[in-house]
Design an enzyme around this catalytic site. Sequence first.
Site, mmCIF file in Angstrom:
data_model
loop_
_atom_site.group_PDB
_atom_site.id
_atom_site.type_symbol
_atom_site.label_atom_id
_atom_site.label_comp_id
_atom_site.label_asym_id
_atom_site.label_seq_id
_atom_site.Cartn_x
_atom_site.Cartn_y
_atom_site.Cartn_z
ATOM 1 N N PHE A 35 39.409 14.445 87.907
ATOM 2 C CA PHE A 35 39.350 13.009 88.159
ATOM 3 C C PHE A 35 37.936 12.656 88.589
ATOM 4 O O PHE A 35 37.411 13.236 89.537
ATOM 5 C CB PHE A 35 40.367 12.568 89.210
ATOM 6 N N ARG A 37 32.766 2.565 92.306
ATOM 7 C CA ARG A 37 32.233 2.127 91.007
ATOM 8 C C ARG A 37 30.704 2.021 91.044
ATOM 9 O O ARG A 37 30.046 2.087 90.012
ATOM 10 C CB ARG A 37 32.801 0.751 90.624
ATOM 11 N N GLU A 64 34.230 1.774 76.196
ATOM 12 C CA GLU A 64 35.194 2.217 77.206
ATOM 13 C C GLU A 64 34.533 3.236 78.137
ATOM 14 O O GLU A 64 33.582 3.917 77.752
ATOM 15 C CB GLU A 64 36.404 2.816 76.462
ATOM 16 N N ASP A 65 35.030 3.317 79.361
ATOM 17 C CA ASP A 65 34.479 4.289 80.312
ATOM 18 C C ASP A 65 34.966 5.704 80.000
ATOM 19 O O ASP A 65 34.176 6.641 79.924
ATOM 20 C CB ASP A 65 34.808 3.909 81.765
ATOM 21 N N ASP A 98 41.437 9.187 78.297
ATOM 22 C CA ASP A 98 42.184 10.231 78.999
ATOM 23 C C ASP A 98 43.431 10.571 78.163
ATOM 24 O O ASP A 98 43.322 11.290 77.170
ATOM 25 C CB ASP A 98 42.510 9.659 80.391
HETATM 26 P P1 IMP Z 1 44.336 6.558 79.275
HETATM 27 O O1 IMP Z 1 45.175 5.418 78.825
HETATM 28 O O2 IMP Z 1 45.165 7.644 79.923
HETATM 29 O O3 IMP Z 1 43.439 7.122 78.200
HETATM 30 O O4 IMP Z 1 43.456 6.047 80.466
HETATM 31 C C1 IMP Z 1 42.288 5.419 80.308
HETATM 32 C C2 IMP Z 1 41.938 4.641 81.555
HETATM 33 O O5 IMP Z 1 42.334 5.319 82.748
HETATM 34 C C3 IMP Z 1 40.439 4.541 81.629
HETATM 35 O O6 IMP Z 1 40.009 3.346 81.044
HETATM 36 C C4 IMP Z 1 40.166 4.573 83.119
HETATM 37 O O7 IMP Z 1 40.173 3.267 83.636
HETATM 38 C C5 IMP Z 1 41.309 5.340 83.708
HETATM 39 N N1 IMP Z 1 40.940 6.748 83.995
HETATM 40 C C6 IMP Z 1 41.298 7.852 83.306
HETATM 41 N N2 IMP Z 1 40.775 8.965 83.836
HETATM 42 C C7 IMP Z 1 40.031 8.548 84.895
HETATM 43 C C8 IMP Z 1 39.216 9.241 85.847
HETATM 44 O O8 IMP Z 1 39.030 10.475 85.842
HETATM 45 N N3 IMP Z 1 38.618 8.468 86.782
HETATM 46 C C9 IMP Z 1 38.764 7.109 86.840
HETATM 47 N N4 IMP Z 1 39.516 6.426 85.969
HETATM 48 C C10 IMP Z 1 40.151 7.141 85.004
HETATM 49 MG MG MG Z 2 39.355 1.614 82.129
#
Ligand code: IMP
Ligand code: MG
Length: 179
Positions: free
Chosen positions: A154, A167, A101-102, A105
């Site tokens: 962010f 990207r 995963e990238d 959050d």
């Molecule tokens: P979560 O479900 O809130 O943990 O979100 C995870 C997904 O939100 C990641 O796979 C990213 O695609 C996107 N995301 C969360 N934070 C960022 C950020 O700072 N920049 C870009 N994408 C983000």
């Molecule tokens: Mg993602």
Amino acid sequence: MDQKGYVIEEMLGANTLLARIKAMAAEISLHYENADHLLVVVMLRGAFVFAADLVREINLPVAMDFMEVSSYNDGMQSSRNVQVLKDVRSDISGKDVLLVEDIVDSGHTMKHVLQLLQQRQPNSLSVCTLLDKPSRREVEIQPRWRGFEIPDEFVVGYGLDYGQRHRNLPYIGKVKMHE
Ligand code: IMP
Ligand code: MG
């Protein structure tokens, strides 16, 4: 980098990223040394650059698959309604699955995907994330490997987007809105 309404400030440079990724790949290679069926599942789209660098540093035979879920609607707010847009093609039962995963959050995306894949009875299921924003966590998720813990900013680049852009940046930068 200067954009309309915001600037992108470098946070993690290309060399810093690669050095950390090599170290993680070494740990991963050791961990799965005796695994017969290592399957790397890349979370599209954000993890594609990270995964490409990571798997080329893993010195084991790996199979690759891809999965896409929607969690963000081209903005900065996380949606809790996680939807599977593209599922893996492999049968994961009995496999050692490494989810790449990238960024983690709020944790909702990973939690949902882990629950879904766990039902299919893999031999093991672990998460390797490039970035982790633990201060934003809303649900409990503990990635086994994480590249960098970052503050509540962010970020874009190296696979991550803001409104589908940036990207392709070779580094991770934080988005700073103009006042
Ligand atoms: P979560 O479900 O809130 O943990 O979100 C995870 C997904 O939100 C990641 O796979 C990213 O695609 C996107 N995301 C969360 N934070 C960022 C950020 O700072 N920049 C870009 N994408 C983000
Ligand atoms: Mg993602």
